[in-house]
Design a protein around this motif. Structure first.
Motif, PDB file in Angstrom:
ATOM      1  N   GLY A 168     -10.848   5.505  -0.168  1.00  0.00           N
ATOM      2  CA  GLY A 168      -9.532   5.320   0.424  1.00  0.00           C
ATOM      3  C   GLY A 168      -9.478   5.697   1.877  1.00  0.00           C
ATOM      4  N   THR A 169      -8.262   5.697   2.400  1.00  0.00           N
ATOM      5  CA  THR A 169      -8.065   5.984   3.809  1.00  0.00           C
ATOM      6  C   THR A 169      -8.378   7.443   4.099  1.00  0.00           C
ATOM      7  OG1 THR A 169      -6.202   4.517   3.571  1.00  0.00           O
ATOM      8  CG2 THR A 169      -6.458   5.593   5.688  1.00  0.00           C
ATOM      9  N   ARG A 225       0.803  -1.213   0.000  1.00  0.00           N
ATOM     10  CA  ARG A 225       0.000   0.000   0.000  1.00  0.00           C
ATOM     11  C   ARG A 225       0.840   1.269   0.000  1.00  0.00           C
ATOM     12  NH1 ARG A 225      -2.185  -4.362   1.504  1.00  0.00           N
ATOM     13  NH2 ARG A 225      -4.402  -4.728   1.278  1.00  0.00           N
ATOM     14  N   CYS A 248     -10.299  -4.669   0.118  1.00  0.00           N
ATOM     15  CA  CYS A 248      -9.083  -3.869   0.300  1.00  0.00           C
ATOM     16  C   CYS A 248      -8.133  -4.153  -0.839  1.00  0.00           C
ATOM     17  CB  CYS A 248      -8.429  -4.191   1.635  1.00  0.00           C
ATOM     18  SG  CYS A 248      -6.959  -3.213   1.958  1.00  0.00           S
ATOM     19  N   PRO A 249      -8.277  -3.543  -1.949  1.00  0.00           N
ATOM     20  CA  PRO A 249      -9.411  -2.720  -2.374  1.00  0.00           C
ATOM     21  C   PRO A 249     -10.543  -3.605  -2.880  1.00  0.00           C
ATOM     22  CG  PRO A 249      -7.790  -2.835  -4.121  1.00  0.00           C
ATOM     23  CD  PRO A 249      -7.252  -3.658  -2.995  1.00  0.00           C
ATOM     24  N   CYS A 309      -5.445   4.050  -2.424  1.00  0.00           N
ATOM     25  CA  CYS A 309      -5.348   2.875  -3.300  1.00  0.00           C
ATOM     26  C   CYS A 309      -6.689   2.515  -3.931  1.00  0.00           C
ATOM     27  CB  CYS A 309      -4.809   1.674  -2.547  1.00  0.00           C
ATOM     28  SG  CYS A 309      -4.231   1.935  -0.894  1.00  0.00           S
ATOM     29  N   CYS A 310      -7.766   2.634  -3.165  1.00  0.00           N
ATOM     30  CA  CYS A 310      -9.065   2.269  -3.701  1.00  0.00           C
ATOM     31  C   CYS A 310      -9.419   3.090  -4.928  1.00  0.00           C
ATOM     32  CB  CYS A 310     -10.140   2.462  -2.639  1.00  0.00           C
ATOM     33  SG  CYS A 310     -10.205   1.113  -1.471  1.00  0.00           S
ATOM     34  N   PRO A 350      -6.817  -1.434   7.315  1.00  0.00           N
ATOM     35  CA  PRO A 350      -5.541  -1.896   7.870  1.00  0.00           C
ATOM     36  C   PRO A 350      -4.822  -0.813   8.672  1.00  0.00           C
ATOM     37  CG  PRO A 350      -5.470  -1.796   5.458  1.00  0.00           C
ATOM     38  CD  PRO A 350      -6.865  -1.533   5.854  1.00  0.00           C
ATOM     39  N   ALA A 383     -12.176  -1.024   2.944  1.00  0.00           N
ATOM     40  CA  ALA A 383     -12.099  -1.205   4.382  1.00  0.00           C
ATOM     41  C   ALA A 383     -11.759   0.100   5.094  1.00  0.00           C
ATOM     42  CB  ALA A 383     -11.047  -2.261   4.694  1.00  0.00           C
ATOM     43  N   CYS A 384     -10.889   0.890   4.521  1.00  0.00           N
ATOM     44  CA  CYS A 384     -10.454   2.124   5.177  1.00  0.00           C
ATOM     45  C   CYS A 384     -11.605   3.100   5.348  1.00  0.00           C
ATOM     46  CB  CYS A 384      -9.370   2.796   4.359  1.00  0.00           C
ATOM     47  SG  CYS A 384      -7.793   1.978   4.478  1.00  0.00           S
TER      48      CYS A 384
HETATM   49  S1  SF4 Z   1      -9.191  -0.260   1.872  1.00  0.00           S
HETATM   50 FE1  SF4 Z   1      -7.189  -1.091   1.328  1.00  0.00          FE
HETATM   51  S2  SF4 Z   1      -6.978  -0.546  -0.826  1.00  0.00           S
HETATM   52 FE2  SF4 Z   1      -8.583   0.739  -0.010  1.00  0.00          FE
HETATM   53  S3  SF4 Z   1      -7.587   2.609   0.660  1.00  0.00           S
HETATM   54 FE3  SF4 Z   1      -7.651   1.239   2.412  1.00  0.00          FE
HETATM   55  S4  SF4 Z   1      -5.677   0.200   2.343  1.00  0.00           S
HETATM   56 FE4  SF4 Z   1      -6.007   1.074   0.343  1.00  0.00          FE
END
Ligand code: SF4
Lengths: 615, 223
Positions: B90-91, A282, B149-150, B53-54, B125, B118-119
């Motif tokens: 995203g986060t 990430r 994730c994602p 990332c998402c 995470p 998830a974020c």
């Molecule tokens: S859920 Fe996973 S992929 Fe999406 S923003 Fe959070 S860390 Fe990144």
């Protein structure tokens, strides 16, 4: 192998070259540590000698380590290299924890600018003589310096994972329920609403001389402050630039980051060693495979130093698969980066669509192998997670209602020998001679070779300025010494050159992949496991710096382990040298004097990704 | 059978109104809520806004392989004034939540929020991080959560379909069903403040309580 003229041990050589400083410079003789320790008073002079006499012109990384309980001092660690290649030199200096001050080296290596600010922000080390020492990732006014070992976050549970509340019982514990606010917050004692002061924005506008009348040229006009971001379609994420404009010309520019600061390093220091692997995905989320590689190299190096029982060096098959994955990732990244550079130029989404389509094919392969399209979490210490599958099966395909079932090696053959080379040529034909691309990128955002080295730029940004520095050649790792490839470099260091360098790197990646393909067949059946049985504990003491040539530039992991039963499951220090972050040091230099419309193009040509910039 | 190249009028038709079998699919008799919601759902414009990332998977969803325009959602607007849907992709960090709340306040109603990944749904995470918000729903209301994730593009599209269902279930004549059909403008969400840690102005009372109990505790222990 790359010819290395410097057969001498870098530490002995440095000690000899620095003999005039007497006792202020010593070899670091702790077990499993390397490099030299410098008295902090002598640091600027030592740095100058290192740069000018010993040729360490490139400062790769600066970071701090908090040795609380192990001598109670902060250590600032510098990794310096020569752009002519070869092993680097690790330089350290110490300061007491209570009044932590270290002289800044920005005057010697301007690339230390942001990194020293980061160490100040997260660890509270004051760098005397730094031109602009303020917080960079957290906001101004935030309480405390989070990377200090005695600083605890609001959801703190215990120093190490796995947390007792969840393992081995498998209980669920929602941290919100243990926090009086039901949120991830923590305030100093006695704090109430009347004491709230938001000073986070003040700094950005100070000294900008707003509303000053500009004389000359017969036109009377004001300067204008424009905020680009953090919500802006062309900043490639949540990045912000505060710029002052004179008419349309950029006069000053301040990059503001931290909008995606996810506390990677603090979390990483609570995690077990292997738990950090998925987190590295990430960082630069376009190139998760190569992030994995760098971290694996750093930890493998530490395991080797500690002679961990049951640890095997990567087999040839492992290395071949790793290079396969990493080069595919490089291809994907450059596809993405060029596609979105064109977006920034105004060719909205069409080139990006072409790029994303090819990317999907490679992601299919990643998904079949690692189980995930983007967050592959694929490499392990000494190995990889799984061998590549015999057949690729997927339900999500381009045509509806068709289940795909193809031979993986055939798929790869088609990809590597036909699809990707053809596509690179097609992309080339579509874009390289395009008049608009040419006019908008030629002579824009120039960075000379000297400037690029000074600000520690890395990757295509450095190479486009004419510096043929690529970690794969300069300080080789894995099986790169056996592979044939060239390092493309640019001439002028402008946006167009960066584009050309990336395009050529895509070709070189395909060239590497074509050499890898037969070896993939030869090594079939070899083991891909690095450790006989996985254990969260890795006896660890000492430091290690693993660096790889990521698509965006040199990615480095600095990990420190301290010996002792209760510490051996977690990294004591886990720092990432993020190329996107450090490449931004050059942003202001490149932008000043250009029109505001060129800003996004220059930013796009650096190719940042915020997961890595802010970590 | 209806031809897929044409509009299927049965989607629009109100099942409570009887219609001869031979006219079904060719004629629709419906009510205002239904036609209004149907048009909204078929043309939801998301905000062009990527967080982490998402967002990369969101872009992949918008690209040709998954093709978001099949849902009438390809018109991503860069300005919150023109957007109906905020995809929090995203986060969410404490530093970023202030602009996000501002963006949400700037969006015209009716507006929807989709927490992607998830974020955005709960911290993901990075939940334990000192600069991470445990889910955007701590600050703004969320309509659809998409786990992952994602989340894969397929999961995100499933989220869109869930959102469309939700839209189609809303009633104009029931003024209490959604805030924007009630009288007067709806309230803005107060902007969080970046103090020593992030401060949610809605929590002023808990803050005061906490400060008082800390004082009491200090007195009791004789500090
Ligand atoms: S859920 Fe996973 S992929 Fe999406 S923003 Fe959070 S860390 Fe990144």
């Amino acid at each position: 192998m790359v010819e290395n003229v410097l057969v001498q041990d870098p530490i002995q050589e440095a000690l000899a070259g620095l003999a005039r400083f007497g006792g202020a410079v010593q070899a670091d003789d702790r077990q499993n540590y390397e490099g030299i320790v410098v008295d902090r008073a002598a640091l600027p002079d030592v740095a100058l000698v290192l740069r000018d006499e010993l040729g360490y012109d490139y400062l790769s990384s600066v970071t701090g380590v908090d040795y609380l309980g192990f001598g109670d001092y902060f250590e600032v660690v510098y990794h310096a290299y020569r752009t002519s290649g070869g092993k680097g030199l690790t330089l350290k200096t110490r300061t007491p924890r209570d009044v932590a001050t270290v002289p800044s080296v920005v005057s010697v290596w301007p690339g230390a600018d942001f990194q020293e600010r980061e160490a100040y922000d997260l660890m509270g080390i004051h760098f005397t003589g730094h031109p602009n020492l303020k917080r960079i990732l957290m906001w101004e006014g935030f309480e405390g310096h989070p990377l200090r070992k005695d600083w605890q976050e609001a959801y703190f549970e215990s120093e190490h994972k796995p947390f007792e509340s969840r393992w081995p019982g498998g209980n669920v514990r929602r941290s919100e329920e243990y926090n009086p606010f039901g949120k991830n917050v923590k305030y100093p004692a006695g704090f109430t609403m009347d004491k709230v002061r938001d000073i986070s924005e003040v700094d950005h506008y100070e000294g900008l001389n707003l509303g000053v009348q500009i004389e000359g040229s017969g036109i009377r006009t004001d300067k204008l402050v424009v905020n680009l971001g953090p919500h802006h379609p062309s900043t490639h994420g949540v990045f912000r630039m505060v710029c002052t404009l004179n008419g349309e010309t950029v006069e000053t520019l301040e990059p503001v980051m931290g909008y995606l600061h996810r506390n990677h390093e603090k979390i990483g220091e609570r995690n077990t060693w292997i738990m950090n692997m998925p987190y590295t995905d990430r960082l630069d989320y376009i190139s998760s495979m190569s992030n994995n590689h760098g971290y694996a190299l750093a930890v493998e190096n530490l395991m080797l130093k500690n002679q961990v029982k049951g640890y095997n060096q990567p087999t040839e098959r492992t290395e071949v698969i790793r290079v396969l994955m990493v080069e595919l990732t490089r291809y994907v990244n450059h596809l993405w980066s060029i596609g979105f550079l064109l977006n920034d130029l105004g060719a909205f989404f069409t080139p990006a669509l072409y790029a994303i389509f090819e990317r999907e094919l490679i992601l299919d392969f990643f998904e079949a192998t690692a189980g995930s399209r983007m967050m592959c979490n694929y490499m392990r210490f000494g190995g990889v997670f799984k061998d590549i599958p015999e057949r690729m099966m997927a339900h999500a395909v381009l045509e509806n209602d068709m289940i795909r079932d193809v031979d993986t090696m055939e798929f790869l053959h088609n990809l590597i020998f036909e699809r990707l080379p053809n596509f690179t040529d097609e992309f080339d034909r579509l874009l390289t001679k395009n008049e608009i691309v040419f006019n908008r990128t030629r002579g824009v955002g120039i960075l000379t070779a000297e400037q690029a080295i000074a600000v520690s730029a890395a990757g295509p940004v450095l190479r486009a300025s004419g510096v043929p520095y690529d970690v794969r050649k300069a300080d080789p790792y894995s099986i790169y010494p056996d592979l044939e490839f060239d390092i493309p470099i640019g001439t002028y260091g402008d946006v167009y050159d960066r584009y050309l360098v990336r395009l050529e790197e895509m070709r070189q990646s395909v060239r590497i992949l074509q050499q890898i393909y037969p070896r993939l067949k030869e090594t079939a059946g070899q083991s891909i496991l690095g450790i006989d049985a996985y254990s969260p504990r890795i006896p660890n003491g000492g430091e290690s710096y693993g660096r790889v040539e990521n698509p965006k530039g040199e990615l480095g992991y600095y990990v420190v382990g301290v010996p002792g039963k209760e510490f051996d499951q977690n990294p004591w220090r886990y720092h990432i040298r993020a190329p996107s972050f450090i490449n931004l040091t050059a942003l202001e230099q490149m932008c000043v004097g250009h029109k505001v419309a060129d800003l996004v193009v220059i930013l796009g040509s650096i190719d940042i990704v915020l997961g890595e910039t802010d970590r | 059978m209806t031809n897929h190249d044409h509009l299927d009028l049965r989607e629009l038709h109100d099942p409570d109104i009887p219609l001869p079998i031979e006219l079904q699919g060719n004629l629709a008799s419906t009510n205002l809520s239904r036609i209004y919601n149907w048009s909204r759902a078929k043309a939801t414009w998301p905000l062009l806004f990527g967080l982490a990332c998402c967002a990369i998977e969101m872009i992949a969803t918008a690209a040709s392989r998954y093709d978001i325009s099949r849902f009438g959602m390809e018109v991503m607007r860069a300005s919150p004034r023109q957007a109906d849907l905020l995809i929090v992709s995203g986060t969410v960090t404490k530093k970023m939540v202030v602009p996000i709340v501002r963006i949400f306040n700037q969006m015209p109603e009716p507006k929807y929020v989709l927490a992607m990944g998830a974020c955005a749904s709960g911290g993901g995470p990075f939940k334990e991080g000192y600069n991470v918000v445990s889910g955007i729903d701590q600050y703004i209301p969320v309509d659809v959560y998409v786990p992952g994730c994602p989340p894969t593009p397929q999961a995100l599209m499933h989220g869109f379909i869930a959102l469309h269902k939700k839209m189609e279930g809303q009633r104009i004549h029931n003024r209490n069903s959604v805030p924007w059909y009630s009288k007067g403008p709806s309230d803005e969400i107060p902007l969080p403040i970046l103090g020593p840690d992030i401060v949610d102005p809605r929590q002023a009372a808990i803050l005061r309580q906490q400060a008082e109990s800390a004082v009491l505790l200090a007195e009791a222990t004789g500090d």
